[in-house]
Design an enzyme around this catalytic site. Structure first.
Site, PDB file in Angstrom:
ATOM      1  N   GLY A  51      -3.460   7.689   1.258  1.00 22.77           N
ATOM      2  CA  GLY A  51      -4.848   7.395   1.602  1.00 22.77           C
ATOM      3  C   GLY A  51      -5.252   7.899   2.977  1.00 22.77           C
ATOM      4  N   ARG A  53       6.138   7.801  -3.491  1.00 24.43           N
ATOM      5  CA  ARG A  53       5.033   8.504  -2.829  1.00 24.43           C
ATOM      6  C   ARG A  53       5.413   8.882  -1.390  1.00 24.43           C
ATOM      7  NH1 ARG A  53      -0.097   7.497  -4.883  1.00 24.43           N
ATOM      8  NH2 ARG A  53      -0.893   8.619  -3.072  1.00 24.43           N
ATOM      9  N   ASP A  99      -9.053  -8.789  -3.117  1.00 23.21           N
ATOM     10  CA  ASP A  99     -10.437  -9.219  -3.246  1.00 23.21           C
ATOM     11  C   ASP A  99     -10.596 -10.321  -4.290  1.00 23.21           C
ATOM     12  OD1 ASP A  99     -10.891  -7.150  -1.474  1.00 23.21           O
ATOM     13  OD2 ASP A  99     -12.168  -5.967  -2.817  1.00 23.21           O
ATOM     14  N   GLY A 157     -16.659 -11.205  -1.741  1.00 21.64           N
ATOM     15  CA  GLY A 157     -15.379 -10.913  -2.390  1.00 21.64           C
ATOM     16  C   GLY A 157     -14.275 -10.573  -1.406  1.00 21.64           C
ATOM     17  N   GLN A 158     -14.602 -10.589  -0.102  1.00 24.74           N
ATOM     18  CA  GLN A 158     -13.603 -10.186   0.906  1.00 24.74           C
ATOM     19  C   GLN A 158     -13.606 -11.117   2.121  1.00 24.74           C
ATOM     20  OE1 GLN A 158     -14.293  -5.864   1.696  1.00 24.74           O
ATOM     21  NE2 GLN A 158     -12.302  -5.659   0.702  1.00 24.74           N
ATOM     22  N   TYR A 175     -10.385 -10.230   3.934  1.00 26.63           N
ATOM     23  CA  TYR A 175     -10.375  -8.877   4.512  1.00 26.63           C
ATOM     24  C   TYR A 175     -11.403  -8.755   5.648  1.00 26.63           C
ATOM     25  CZ  TYR A 175     -10.386  -3.684   4.197  1.00 26.63           C
ATOM     26  OH  TYR A 175     -10.292  -2.328   4.439  1.00 26.63           O
ATOM     27  N   PRO A 193     -14.171   2.627   9.161  1.00 28.88           N
ATOM     28  CA  PRO A 193     -14.574   3.457   8.033  1.00 28.88           C
ATOM     29  C   PRO A 193     -15.463   2.659   7.076  1.00 28.88           C
ATOM     30  CG  PRO A 193     -12.173   3.471   8.321  1.00 28.88           C
ATOM     31  CD  PRO A 193     -12.725   2.356   9.158  1.00 28.88           C
ATOM     32  N   ILE A 246     -14.382   5.001   1.631  1.00 26.51           N
ATOM     33  CA  ILE A 246     -13.734   6.318   1.638  1.00 26.51           C
ATOM     34  C   ILE A 246     -13.032   6.486   0.280  1.00 26.51           C
ATOM     35  CG2 ILE A 246     -12.078   7.783   2.889  1.00 26.51           C
ATOM     36  CD1 ILE A 246     -14.434   6.803   4.654  1.00 26.51           C
TER      37      ILE A 246
END
Ligand code: CAA
Length: 241
Positions: free
Chosen positions: A13, A39, A88, A143-144, A147, A177, A180
């Site tokens: 990411g 990854r 979330d 929902g966050q 976060y 950001p 994205i």
């Protein structure tokens, strides 16, 4: 003199784009990751950037991991606190586990990663700490609750630490950001993305990871030495902080 940069969550990411851009700008780069070995190994093979596995939510793991990075590459001059997760859920459905996982990674992770490199930066009289916060730490997001709280906390951390580092030529800045085009954002339900999020972005598209990476390269540079405690929004006009 080649500077050493460490990027947390640096193999996928936005973090992968940051690590790659810093390498292209001439830094010796290390990329931390927590979970996805496959990854991470593919990223290492593709870019030549060494990867180091540990969980940023553990202080001991950060201290050990950073000691390994410094033993193999040298003292960390540029730290990019990029690692972050989402869990979330509407608040009435959010579990204590969803709250604490996000706070421990996205907020406490900044303490855990920065503390082991901070004294060295102060002693050497140079350092760059760049914290990847979020538009949703600035404006809040349904929902966050977890976060948004963590990402707002990242901005407070940035402003406090900037004042401590300034006299030692250690700058601390945040980048916020917007949405994205990464796996994290593409996990948002398609209907929510198309009906609720994309129409709110004036430039009419998701951002690209490289657009955040270029902000990091600038803030890491000597040219950015007078910028500290700042919050740089890169969100396509979605929220004007
Ligand atoms: N913006 C506006 N409205 C939103 C929204 C958003 N981001 N997310 C959800 N809503 C709305 C939905 O459209 C829905 O309203 P309607 O029924 O009127 O259409 C209502 O909220 C409830 O949503 P759901 O029906 O989806 O309820 P749920 O309980 O099944 O799921 C959810 C709730 C988990 C929050 C889910 O909607 C979701 O994942 N939403 C996206 C939340 C979001 O924006 N997360 C950002 C992830 S990317 C990121 O975090 C990176 C970054 O830094 C920007």
């Amino acid at each position: 003199m080649t500077r050493v940069a460490l990027v947390s969550g640096g193999t996928r990411g936005i973090g992968a784009a940051i690590a790659t851009a810093l390498k292209a700008a001439g830094y010796v780069v290390a990329a931390n990751y927590a979970g996805n070995d496959e990854r991470a190994k593919a990223f290492e093979a593709e870019t030549g950037i060494p990867v180091f596995k540990w969980d940023v939510s553990s202080y001991e793991a950060c201290a050990e991991g950073i000691a390994q990075v410094e033993a193999s590459l040298g003292p960390v001059d540029v730290l990019v606190n990029n690692a972050g997760i989402t869990r979330d859920a509407m608040f009435h459905k959010m579990t204590p586990g969803q709250w604490s996982e996000v706070i421990n990674t996205n907020l406490t992770g900044l303490f855990n990663m920065t503390h082991p490199v901070w004294s060295g930066m102060r002693d050497r009289g140079f350092g760059r700490v760049i914290n990847i916060s979020s538009i949703n730490g600035q404006k809040g997001q349904m929902g966050q609750a977890n976060y948004s709280a963590a990402k707002a906390g990242d901005i407070g951390f940035t402003k406090a630490l900037a004042q401590e580092g300034a006299a030692k030529n250690v700058t601390v800045n945040a980048i916020c950001p917007g949405y994205i085009g990464t796996e994290m954002v593409l996990a948002v339900p398609e209907r929510v993305m198309n009906e609720r999020i994309l129409p709110q972005i004036p430039v009419g598209r998701l951002g690209q990871p490289e657009e955040i990476a270029r902000c990091v390269v600038f803030l890491a540079s000597d040219d950015a030495g007078f910028i500290t405690g700042a919050t740089l929004s890169a969100n396509g006009g979605q929220y004007l902080a």
